[in-house]
Design an enzyme around this catalytic site. Structure first.
Site, short mmCIF file in Angstrom:
data_model
loop_
_atom_site.label_atom_id
_atom_site.label_comp_id
_atom_site.label_asym_id
_atom_site.label_seq_id
_atom_site.Cartn_x
_atom_site.Cartn_y
_atom_site.Cartn_z
N LYS A 100 -65.74 -50.86 -15.63
CA LYS A 100 -65.56 -51.24 -13.97
C LYS A 100 -67.17 -51.21 -13.55
CE LYS A 100 -60.91 -49.94 -13.27
NZ LYS A 100 -59.96 -49.59 -12.14
N TYR B 124 -55.52 -58.91 -12.18
CA TYR B 124 -54.72 -57.92 -11.38
C TYR B 124 -53.30 -58.47 -10.37
CZ TYR B 124 -57.63 -53.93 -12.26
OH TYR B 124 -58.40 -52.90 -13.07
N PHE C 170 -53.64 -52.19 -1.86
CA PHE C 170 -54.92 -52.03 -1.93
C PHE C 170 -55.66 -53.24 -2.96
CE2 PHE C 170 -52.43 -49.58 -5.04
CZ PHE C 170 -52.69 -50.32 -6.23
N ARG D 87 -55.91 -44.73 -23.09
CA ARG D 87 -55.43 -44.12 -22.04
C ARG D 87 -55.66 -42.59 -21.91
NH1 ARG D 87 -53.72 -47.51 -17.73
NH2 ARG D 87 -53.13 -45.48 -16.73
N ARG E 46 -62.57 -40.56 -16.53
CA ARG E 46 -62.47 -40.58 -15.19
C ARG E 46 -62.85 -39.37 -14.52
NH1 ARG E 46 -57.09 -44.33 -15.03
NH2 ARG E 46 -58.01 -46.13 -14.56
N ASN F 122 -62.66 -46.23 -10.21
CA ASN F 122 -62.27 -45.24 -11.26
C ASN F 122 -62.75 -45.51 -12.62
OD1 ASN F 122 -60.40 -47.07 -11.67
ND2 ASN F 122 -58.54 -45.82 -11.32
N HIS G 174 -60.74 -49.54 -16.82
CA HIS G 174 -59.28 -50.03 -17.07
C HIS G 174 -58.79 -49.89 -18.28
CE1 HIS G 174 -55.89 -52.75 -16.88
NE2 HIS G 174 -56.30 -53.34 -17.92
N GLU H 214 -53.45 -59.13 -21.24
CA GLU H 214 -54.80 -58.99 -21.09
C GLU H 214 -56.02 -59.43 -21.91
OE1 GLU H 214 -53.57 -55.15 -18.04
OE2 GLU H 214 -55.03 -54.94 -19.87
P1 ADP Z 1 -54.53 -47.62 -14.06
O1 ADP Z 1 -55.67 -48.19 -13.67
O2 ADP Z 1 -54.35 -46.17 -14.24
O3 ADP Z 1 -53.43 -48.17 -14.82
P2 ADP Z 1 -52.61 -48.88 -11.79
O4 ADP Z 1 -52.47 -49.79 -12.84
O5 ADP Z 1 -51.65 -48.01 -10.86
O6 ADP Z 1 -53.86 -47.59 -12.45
O7 ADP Z 1 -53.73 -49.39 -10.56
C1 ADP Z 1 -54.64 -50.36 -11.05
C2 ADP Z 1 -56.16 -50.01 -10.42
O8 ADP Z 1 -55.74 -50.15 -8.86
C3 ADP Z 1 -56.42 -48.70 -10.40
O9 ADP Z 1 -57.19 -48.36 -11.75
C4 ADP Z 1 -57.39 -48.42 -9.24
O10 ADP Z 1 -58.75 -49.03 -9.41
C5 ADP Z 1 -56.59 -49.11 -8.25
N1 ADP Z 1 -55.71 -48.52 -7.22
C6 ADP Z 1 -54.63 -47.87 -7.88
N2 ADP Z 1 -54.05 -46.89 -6.63
C7 ADP Z 1 -54.94 -47.26 -5.80
C8 ADP Z 1 -54.81 -46.60 -4.45
N3 ADP Z 1 -54.02 -45.98 -3.90
N4 ADP Z 1 -55.94 -47.16 -3.74
C9 ADP Z 1 -56.97 -47.89 -3.87
N5 ADP Z 1 -57.06 -48.16 -5.18
C10 ADP Z 1 -56.22 -48.14 -6.30
MG MG Z 2 -52.62 -50.22 -14.79
#
Ligand code: ADP
Ligand code: MG
Length: 140
Positions: free
Chosen positions: A11, A51, A59, A87, A104, A114, A117, A128
């Site tokens: 990212k 997304y 968010f 992961r 992370r 973070n 992805h 994807e």
């Molecule tokens: P992951 O990336 O670990 O698969 P998710 O699919 O739940 O996590 O969420 C996608 C992305 O959305 C996260 O990597 C993060 O960048 C963002 N995100 C998730 N939860 C939050 C939150 N509570 N506030 C802000 N951004 C968030």
């Molecule tokens: Mg995800």
């Protein structure tokens, strides 16, 4: 064991921190083969499409604007159980909960910014990968 492919994105915060090489090295050291790779900057529209599953989340706007805010490195990783292996390397979504030794834990500053992805299942990985790469861009 299953030979899988998964989509990874370094990212904007990861690219800005200068840790592209560090992160790609972690993939290779873990036995994940890079079969496609590009550096690009997403338009807001591309980030929103990627997304789309999170469109209803509070968010969503913050996330998509952030993902379009700077260059990203998008890759396809291949290996045994590549989806869960990636992961595991990434660590928990919230860096405060990410295990020692994960990407992370090392680099992420917040739950939003973070650093990486990774696809979460075979069906989302396939969607994807196709979102960003033509089949002709994947090496065997
Ligand atoms: P992951 O990336 O670990 O698969 P998710 O699919 O739940 O996590 O969420 C996608 C992305 O959305 C996260 O990597 C993060 O960048 C963002 N995100 C998730 N939860 C939050 C939150 N509570 N506030 C802000 N951004 C968030
Ligand atoms: Mg995800």
């Amino acid at each position: 064991m299953a030979l899988e492919r998964t989509l990874s994105i370094i990212k904007p915060d990861g690219v800005a921190q200068g840790v592209i090489g560090d992160i790609l090295n972690r993939f290779e050291k873990a036995g994940l083969k890079i079969v496609a790779l590009k550096l690009t900057q997403l338009s807001l529209q591309e980030a929103e499409g990627f997304y789309a599953v999170h469109r209803a989340r509070p968010f969503f706007g913050e996330l998509t604007e952030y993902m379009a805010s700077g260059p990203v490195v998008i890759s396809v990783l291949e290996g045994e159980n590549a989806i869960s292996a990636n992961r595991d390397l990434m660590g928990a979504t919230n860096p405060a909960e990410a295990a020692e030794g994960t990407i992370r834990k090392a680099f992420a500053r917040s739950i939003g910014e973070n650093t990486v992805h990774g696809s979460d299942a075979p069906d989302t990985a396939a969607t994807e990968i196709a979102y960003f790469f033509a089949t002709t861009e994947l090496v065997n």
